[in-house]
Design a protein around this motif. Structure first.
Motif, PDB file in Angstrom:
ATOM      1  N   THR A 210      83.686  16.763  59.298  1.00  0.00           N
ATOM      2  CA  THR A 210      84.036  18.177  59.284  1.00  0.00           C
ATOM      3  C   THR A 210      85.391  18.398  59.941  1.00  0.00           C
ATOM      4  OG1 THR A 210      81.690  18.557  59.604  1.00  0.00           O
ATOM      5  CG2 THR A 210      83.126  20.468  59.774  1.00  0.00           C
ATOM      6  N   SER A 211      85.618  17.750  61.079  1.00  0.00           N
ATOM      7  CA  SER A 211      86.892  17.920  61.766  1.00  0.00           C
ATOM      8  C   SER A 211      88.040  17.403  60.909  1.00  0.00           C
ATOM      9  CB  SER A 211      86.872  17.194  63.110  1.00  0.00           C
ATOM     10  OG  SER A 211      85.994  17.848  63.995  1.00  0.00           O
ATOM     11  N   ALA A 212      87.806  16.294  60.206  1.00  0.00           N
ATOM     12  CA  ALA A 212      88.847  15.768  59.332  1.00  0.00           C
ATOM     13  C   ALA A 212      89.147  16.759  58.209  1.00  0.00           C
ATOM     14  CB  ALA A 212      88.412  14.419  58.757  1.00  0.00           C
ATOM     15  N   ASP A 213      88.092  17.410  57.680  1.00  0.00           N
ATOM     16  CA  ASP A 213      88.289  18.444  56.657  1.00  0.00           C
ATOM     17  C   ASP A 213      89.111  19.596  57.217  1.00  0.00           C
ATOM     18  OD1 ASP A 213      86.883  17.094  54.763  1.00  0.00           O
ATOM     19  OD2 ASP A 213      85.022  18.236  54.999  1.00  0.00           O
ATOM     20  N   THR A 214      88.760  20.010  58.436  1.00  0.00           N
ATOM     21  CA  THR A 214      89.484  21.108  59.074  1.00  0.00           C
ATOM     22  C   THR A 214      90.960  20.748  59.223  1.00  0.00           C
ATOM     23  OG1 THR A 214      87.493  21.672  60.325  1.00  0.00           O
ATOM     24  CG2 THR A 214      89.558  22.611  61.102  1.00  0.00           C
ATOM     25  N   ALA A 215      91.216  19.530  59.676  1.00  0.00           N
ATOM     26  CA  ALA A 215      92.602  19.099  59.874  1.00  0.00           C
ATOM     27  C   ALA A 215      93.374  19.117  58.548  1.00  0.00           C
ATOM     28  CB  ALA A 215      92.632  17.708  60.503  1.00  0.00           C
ATOM     29  N   ARG A 216      92.729  18.658  57.472  1.00  0.00           N
ATOM     30  CA  ARG A 216      93.394  18.672  56.161  1.00  0.00           C
ATOM     31  C   ARG A 216      93.695  20.103  55.723  1.00  0.00           C
ATOM     32  NH1 ARG A 216      90.672  13.980  54.878  1.00  0.00           N
ATOM     33  NH2 ARG A 216      88.741  15.106  54.481  1.00  0.00           N
ATOM     34  N   CYS A 217      92.711  20.978  55.943  1.00  0.00           N
ATOM     35  CA  CYS A 217      92.881  22.390  55.575  1.00  0.00           C
ATOM     36  C   CYS A 217      94.044  23.004  56.356  1.00  0.00           C
ATOM     37  CB  CYS A 217      91.575  23.137  55.849  1.00  0.00           C
ATOM     38  SG  CYS A 217      91.609  24.876  55.455  1.00  0.00           S
ATOM     39  N   MET A 218      94.114  22.668  57.637  1.00  0.00           N
ATOM     40  CA  MET A 218      95.187  23.211  58.484  1.00  0.00           C
ATOM     41  C   MET A 218      96.543  22.705  58.013  1.00  0.00           C
ATOM     42  SD  MET A 218      93.995  25.288  60.736  1.00  0.00           S
ATOM     43  CE  MET A 218      94.951  25.379  62.250  1.00  0.00           C
ATOM     44  N   GLN A 219      96.594  21.438  57.626  1.00  0.00           N
ATOM     45  CA  GLN A 219      97.866  20.908  57.136  1.00  0.00           C
ATOM     46  C   GLN A 219      98.296  21.624  55.858  1.00  0.00           C
ATOM     47  OE1 GLN A 219      96.594  16.793  57.311  1.00  0.00           O
ATOM     48  NE2 GLN A 219      98.142  16.312  58.861  1.00  0.00           N
ATOM     49  N   ALA A 220      97.317  21.939  55.010  1.00  0.00           N
ATOM     50  CA  ALA A 220      97.630  22.682  53.778  1.00  0.00           C
ATOM     51  C   ALA A 220      98.155  24.080  54.104  1.00  0.00           C
ATOM     52  CB  ALA A 220      96.391  22.763  52.889  1.00  0.00           C
ATOM     53  N   CYS A 221      97.786  24.596  55.277  1.00  0.00           N
ATOM     54  CA  CYS A 221      98.269  25.909  55.728  1.00  0.00           C
ATOM     55  C   CYS A 221      99.642  25.808  56.372  1.00  0.00           C
ATOM     56  CB  CYS A 221      97.324  26.510  56.764  1.00  0.00           C
ATOM     57  SG  CYS A 221      95.761  27.026  56.102  1.00  0.00           S
ATOM     58  N   GLY A 222     100.158  24.601  56.507  1.00  0.00           N
ATOM     59  CA  GLY A 222     101.477  24.444  57.125  1.00  0.00           C
ATOM     60  C   GLY A 222     101.415  24.146  58.609  1.00  0.00           C
ATOM     61  N   ALA A 223     100.195  23.906  59.125  1.00  0.00           N
ATOM     62  CA  ALA A 223     100.069  23.603  60.557  1.00  0.00           C
ATOM     63  C   ALA A 223     100.200  22.103  60.793  1.00  0.00           C
ATOM     64  CB  ALA A 223      98.719  24.097  61.080  1.00  0.00           C
ATOM     65  N   GLU A 224     100.693  21.736  61.965  1.00  0.00           N
ATOM     66  CA  GLU A 224     100.752  20.324  62.344  1.00  0.00           C
ATOM     67  C   GLU A 224      99.567  19.996  63.232  1.00  0.00           C
ATOM     68  OE1 GLU A 224     104.393  19.689  64.494  1.00  0.00           O
ATOM     69  OE2 GLU A 224     105.434  21.022  63.093  1.00  0.00           O
ATOM     70  N   VAL A 225      98.986  18.818  62.993  1.00  0.00           N
ATOM     71  CA  VAL A 225      97.914  18.355  63.876  1.00  0.00           C
ATOM     72  C   VAL A 225      98.579  17.664  65.055  1.00  0.00           C
ATOM     73  CG1 VAL A 225      95.855  16.927  64.071  1.00  0.00           C
ATOM     74  CG2 VAL A 225      96.414  18.014  61.882  1.00  0.00           C
ATOM     75  N   ARG A 226      98.328  18.168  66.243  1.00  0.00           N
ATOM     76  CA  ARG A 226      98.999  17.590  67.411  1.00  0.00           C
ATOM     77  C   ARG A 226      98.070  16.737  68.241  1.00  0.00           C
ATOM     78  NH1 ARG A 226     102.573  21.922  70.354  1.00  0.00           N
ATOM     79  NH2 ARG A 226     103.105  20.063  71.523  1.00  0.00           N
ATOM     80  N   GLN A 227      96.790  16.942  68.053  1.00  0.00           N
ATOM     81  CA  GLN A 227      95.830  16.175  68.834  1.00  0.00           C
ATOM     82  C   GLN A 227      94.504  16.246  68.090  1.00  0.00           C
ATOM     83  OE1 GLN A 227      95.773  17.359  73.008  1.00  0.00           O
ATOM     84  NE2 GLN A 227      93.688  16.602  73.157  1.00  0.00           N
TER      85      GLN A 227
END
Lengths: 244, 244
Positions: A210-227
């Protein structure tokens, strides 16, 4: 309605919703002010009465409850009024990003709580931005909905709009903290997310599916995963078309 | 912000404002419900007490005032919630135009009153339309603002958004009635407008310069002038992209 409306039409629509909502929330604030004044006067009257007044304690309790709900409603009406003015923010010069986050958190808190996520604002540096008001809020909401698992194919149906909560996902204990941030001179929002239901699995060190899905979704929104560690995710969402 | 936002961005902005406002107005309704219940319980307690209760009449009066303002606020919150859902109306199938007018009148009433115009809804035939929800409301607001003399070059500054009223135009006594109508099979809104301050000049039979300006503004909005006599103007505003 097959053909997308022209931009001029969208501007008129934003202006219309903004004007009507601004006027109505202003009137709502007036109604709440009258309730606050009346309840305050009654509190004075009841406290002046002797303790022999029948139901004195119950009256006091209910008057406090009314004042509490007036404050809650007034907070919502105030922030709705600010949202109603967002369409006209673009040309207004730099604004405090923290103030926008404060408004956003007040309005989006309930939708997050319905998904077991407590939304709050964290302390951050004072960041002033020149940003298109509506695009900024839309970008924020899209990222928050990623964290809630909403609006994704296969994700839970959306219910930020106040519809019935699906009983299939009663997870609680999640938290999402938004704070204004500057990263290499780029203004944006730092988002600290702890998914709901993670406490039970707090021993895990790997990122869940689920967290990996969230991270992918956030990247699609233009967000960077920092941690991304076990139960905790940190993102940086650059403010769209912002200048610091 | 030189470049106009793309339509996709506008859709996201409409959705964002809609979702946040829908959730917040829902919560506002909850707060008002708690106030209504508490005040109702207090009314029961006070009415059960003997007439010897100190300040009994004042308490009753203030509780009635609170209930009145809760009703006013609840009406506004309800109609704001409907407005918040307007962005998602397009694909929903035919709706009752009269219900849209009811919502619009509730939200726009205050802005009109500040210009000395009483806005109300008149009786009309039941008209069901397939209409883009935001375009319909934007078209209505634009026409109403024509009648108020707002948003025109040289006209008074706009204050539908709840800003301070300019003291330069204290005219009163105007009226604007909106009703759903079908004209030659075309769904739309019939608007009966009596400008403020016209009673003093009720002997006149010619159209005043202001009324002629209003008529021109309405024509630019796509409305037809159906009647223009002295102090009374009647327009027909076709519903944009509607099918009956």
């Amino acid at each position: 309605m097959a053909v997308p409306a022209a931009t001029a039409g969208d501007d008129a629509a934003h202006e219309c919703v903004g004007r009507l909502a601004a006027s109505a929330t202003h009137e709502l604030q007036n109604a709440l002010a009258v309730i606050r004044e009346s309840a305050g006067l009654m509190q004075d009257l009841v406290s002046l009465c002797s303790e022999g007044l029948p139901h004195r304690d119950r009256l006091c309790t209910m008057l406090s409850l009314i004042q509490e709900q007036v404050a809650r409603g007034g907070d919502l009406a105030w922030n709705l009024n600010r949202l109603a003015h967002a369409w006209e923010e673009d040309g207004e010069g730099p604004r405090d990003l923290g103030a926008v986050l404060e408004e956003f958190v007040a309005l989006a808190r309930r939708g997050c709580a319905m998904r077991g996520v407590e939304l709050s604002q964290g302390e951050g540096p004072a960041v002033r931005v020149n940003a298109p008001g509506l695009a900024l809020r839309a970008s924020l909401l899209r990222a928050v909905r990623c964290c809630l698992g909403e609006g994704l194919p296969g994700g839970p149906a959306d219910d930020m709009a106040g519809e019935a909560v699906r009983s299939s996902r009663p997870a609680t204990g999640g938290a999402l903290v938004l704070r204004a941030a500057l990263q290499d001179g780029v203004p944006g929002v730092e988002m600290d997310f702890t998914p709901p239901g993670t406490r039970a699995a707090s021993g895990a060190t790997e990122l869940s599916t689920t967290s990996a899905d969230t991270a992918r979704c956030m990247q699609a929104c233009g967000a960077e995963v920092r941690q991304a560690e076990a139960a905790h995710l940190r993102f940086f969402l650059p403010c769209p078309n912002c200048t610091a």
